[in-house]
Write a protein that holds these residues in place. Structure first.
Motif, PDB file in Angstrom:
ATOM      1  N   ILE A   1       0.924  -1.121  -0.173  1.00 20.79           N
ATOM      2  CA  ILE A   1      -0.098   0.044  -0.097  1.00 20.79           C
ATOM      3  C   ILE A   1       0.784   1.252  -0.031  1.00 20.79           C
ATOM      4  O   ILE A   1       0.529   2.289  -0.755  1.00 20.79           O
ATOM      5  CB  ILE A   1      -0.961   0.075   1.156  1.00 20.79           C
ATOM      6  CG1 ILE A   1      -1.796  -1.172   1.387  1.00 20.79           C
ATOM      7  CG2 ILE A   1      -1.863   1.172   1.434  1.00 20.79           C
ATOM      8  CD1 ILE A   1      -3.108  -1.028   0.346  1.00 20.79           C
TER       9      ILE A   1
ATOM     10  N   ILE B   1       2.021   2.036  -3.346  1.00 25.31           N
ATOM     11  CA  ILE B   1       1.181   2.485  -4.265  1.00 25.31           C
ATOM     12  C   ILE B   1       1.152   4.056  -3.865  1.00 25.31           C
ATOM     13  O   ILE B   1       1.087   5.012  -4.875  1.00 25.31           O
ATOM     14  CB  ILE B   1      -0.182   1.929  -4.200  1.00 25.31           C
ATOM     15  CG1 ILE B   1      -0.149   0.354  -4.629  1.00 25.31           C
ATOM     16  CG2 ILE B   1      -1.318   2.490  -5.059  1.00 25.31           C
ATOM     17  CD1 ILE B   1      -1.327  -0.438  -4.327  1.00 25.31           C
ATOM     18  N   MET B   2       0.990   4.385  -2.690  1.00 23.25           N
ATOM     19  CA  MET B   2       0.864   5.807  -2.320  1.00 23.25           C
ATOM     20  C   MET B   2       2.168   6.587  -2.680  1.00 23.25           C
ATOM     21  O   MET B   2       1.662   7.767  -3.294  1.00 23.25           O
ATOM     22  CB  MET B   2       0.925   5.754  -0.608  1.00 23.25           C
ATOM     23  CG  MET B   2      -0.348   5.292  -0.089  1.00 23.25           C
ATOM     24  SD  MET B   2      -0.407   5.200   1.828  1.00 23.25           S
ATOM     25  CE  MET B   2      -0.728   7.046   2.100  1.00 23.25           C
TER      26      MET B   2
ATOM     27  N   MET C   1       3.584   6.244  -5.448  1.00 18.41           N
ATOM     28  CA  MET C   1       3.361   6.806  -6.987  1.00 18.41           C
ATOM     29  C   MET C   1       2.824   7.924  -7.262  1.00 18.41           C
ATOM     30  O   MET C   1       3.112   8.482  -8.367  1.00 18.41           O
ATOM     31  CB  MET C   1       2.695   5.587  -7.632  1.00 18.41           C
ATOM     32  CG  MET C   1       3.297   4.022  -7.611  1.00 18.41           C
ATOM     33  SD  MET C   1       2.386   2.968  -8.305  1.00 18.41           S
ATOM     34  CE  MET C   1       3.278   3.207  -9.895  1.00 18.41           C
ATOM     35  N   ASP C   2       2.311   8.571  -6.161  1.00 20.51           N
ATOM     36  CA  ASP C   2       1.824  10.108  -6.444  1.00 20.51           C
ATOM     37  C   ASP C   2       3.074  10.888  -6.326  1.00 20.51           C
ATOM     38  O   ASP C   2       3.608  11.097  -5.155  1.00 20.51           O
ATOM     39  CB  ASP C   2       0.699  10.307  -5.410  1.00 20.51           C
ATOM     40  CG  ASP C   2       0.007  11.512  -5.463  1.00 20.51           C
ATOM     41  OD1 ASP C   2       0.653  12.645  -5.981  1.00 20.51           O
ATOM     42  OD2 ASP C   2      -1.133  11.646  -5.052  1.00 20.51           O
TER      43      ASP C   2
ATOM     44  N   ASP D   1       3.153  14.076  -5.876  1.00 17.53           N
ATOM     45  CA  ASP D   1       2.944  14.908  -4.901  1.00 17.53           C
ATOM     46  C   ASP D   1       3.214  14.630  -3.442  1.00 17.53           C
ATOM     47  O   ASP D   1       3.403  15.331  -2.372  1.00 17.53           O
ATOM     48  CB  ASP D   1       1.493  15.654  -4.964  1.00 17.53           C
ATOM     49  CG  ASP D   1       1.204  16.417  -6.110  1.00 17.53           C
ATOM     50  OD1 ASP D   1       0.247  16.515  -6.470  1.00 17.53           O
ATOM     51  OD2 ASP D   1       2.071  16.974  -6.693  1.00 17.53           O
ATOM     52  N   VAL D   2       3.346  13.279  -3.236  1.00 16.34           N
ATOM     53  CA  VAL D   2       3.584  12.438  -1.755  1.00 16.34           C
ATOM     54  C   VAL D   2       5.040  12.891  -1.269  1.00 16.34           C
ATOM     55  O   VAL D   2       5.898  12.332  -2.102  1.00 16.34           O
ATOM     56  CB  VAL D   2       3.053  11.168  -1.845  1.00 16.34           C
ATOM     57  CG1 VAL D   2       3.521  10.475  -0.512  1.00 16.34           C
ATOM     58  CG2 VAL D   2       1.574  11.163  -1.975  1.00 16.34           C
ATOM     59  N   ASN D   3       5.326  13.445  -0.428  1.00 15.06           N
ATOM     60  CA  ASN D   3       6.456  13.473   0.200  1.00 15.06           C
ATOM     61  C   ASN D   3       6.756  12.284   1.139  1.00 15.06           C
ATOM     62  O   ASN D   3       7.065  11.380   1.117  1.00 15.06           O
ATOM     63  CB  ASN D   3       6.943  14.970   0.767  1.00 15.06           C
ATOM     64  CG  ASN D   3       7.038  15.895  -0.238  1.00 15.06           C
ATOM     65  OD1 ASN D   3       7.661  15.799  -1.214  1.00 15.06           O
ATOM     66  ND2 ASN D   3       6.429  17.007  -0.212  1.00 15.06           N
TER      67      ASN D   3
END
Lengths: 119, 145
Positions: B73, B76-77, B79-80, B82-84
């Protein structure tokens, strides 16, 4: 969308187990439907992440926290998840601090045991 | 049209109820996990107290607090773009939410399946549900495989 199978897909067996538990006995799911459910779950993860990231950005923070995830549920029309997730977060925090104190306790016991052996 | 509304009505109370009992079970699982984390390391010492023997057995009985793999999980997160930084409780909650989501969508889908007097949920049923239920609109096109 270019997909790497290991990256985006959740294990089919686990997904199947979760959905079977949610259904009455005697109901089965076609293989295609199972794959579809696993895919839907992956898309959901991305969707939630995106919504939560937006919240974090708007608040000019950098770290995505559990509370952001809960707040995101309201944005994506999954309000009914807010309460159960709130409870889950509480449990998680309790478990995390219990684990911490258990490992600290174990450390003390380690030292005690060593002292005994030395004697 | 009324059939459509009927299905949406089935949705909400059903799901909330199940989610709550699901979490009550989770509470017990948490208590078990607590005990076993501590004696993971005790195994090395072999003080042979009865308590420890009992705890060793508990270790094998431990049920995870989530069913889906947290590491997957998290990947997968990430892969965004904008996620730091993602805190561990955030990943945990996303995992939990995804499990709840799966329960929700499959129950919703089953409503369609059973209304057609069938007992096997098909991909078509899933597609119908995605089409009809508002909060599932983000899945449009996801079934094109």
């Amino acid at each position: 969308m270019a997909e790497k199978p290991e990256d985006l897909n959740l294990p089919l067996t686990v997904v199947t187990r979760i959905v079977k538990e949610a259904l009455p006995s005697g109901v089965s799911i076609s293989k295609e439907a199972r794959t579809g459910l696993a895919k839907a779950a992956s898309v959901f993860v991305l969707y939630v992440t995106s919504a939560a990231t937006n919240i974090v950005k708007n608040k000019k923070r950098k770290a995505l926290t559990g509370q952001d995830v809960i707040d995101a549920m309201k944005d994506i029309e999954f309000d009914r998840f807010v309460e159960p997730l709130g409870e889950a977060l509480e449990h998680y925090k309790t478990m995390a601090s219990a684990r911490k104190s258990a490992s600290m306790k174990k450390k003390d016991e380690q030292e005690d045991a060593e002292v005994i052996e030395d004697d | 049209m009324s059939e459509e509304e009927c299905h949406e009505d089935v949705d909400i109370s059903d799901i909330t109820e199940h989610s709550e009992s699901y979490l009550e079970n989770e509470h017990l699982k948490f208590a078990l996990t607590e005990a076993t984390e501590a004696d993971n390391n005790k195994l090395e010492f072999e003080l042979n107290s009865e308590e420890q023997v009992h705890e060793k057995k508990q270790k094998t009985e431990v049920i995870r607090s989530t069913k889906l793999p947290i590491a997957r999980i998290k990947n997968i997160m990430k892969m965004d773009p904008d996620v730091n930084i993602v805190s561990s409780d955030a990943v945990f909650l996303v995992t939990k939410a995804t499990e709840m989501f799966l329960e929700t969508i499959v129950k919703e889908t089953y409503a369609f399946t059973s209304s057609n007097k069938r007992k096997v949920i098909s991909k078509k049923d899933l597609e119908l549900v995605i089409d009809k239920v508002d909060c599932l609109c983000f899945l449009e096109g996801a079934m094109d495989f």
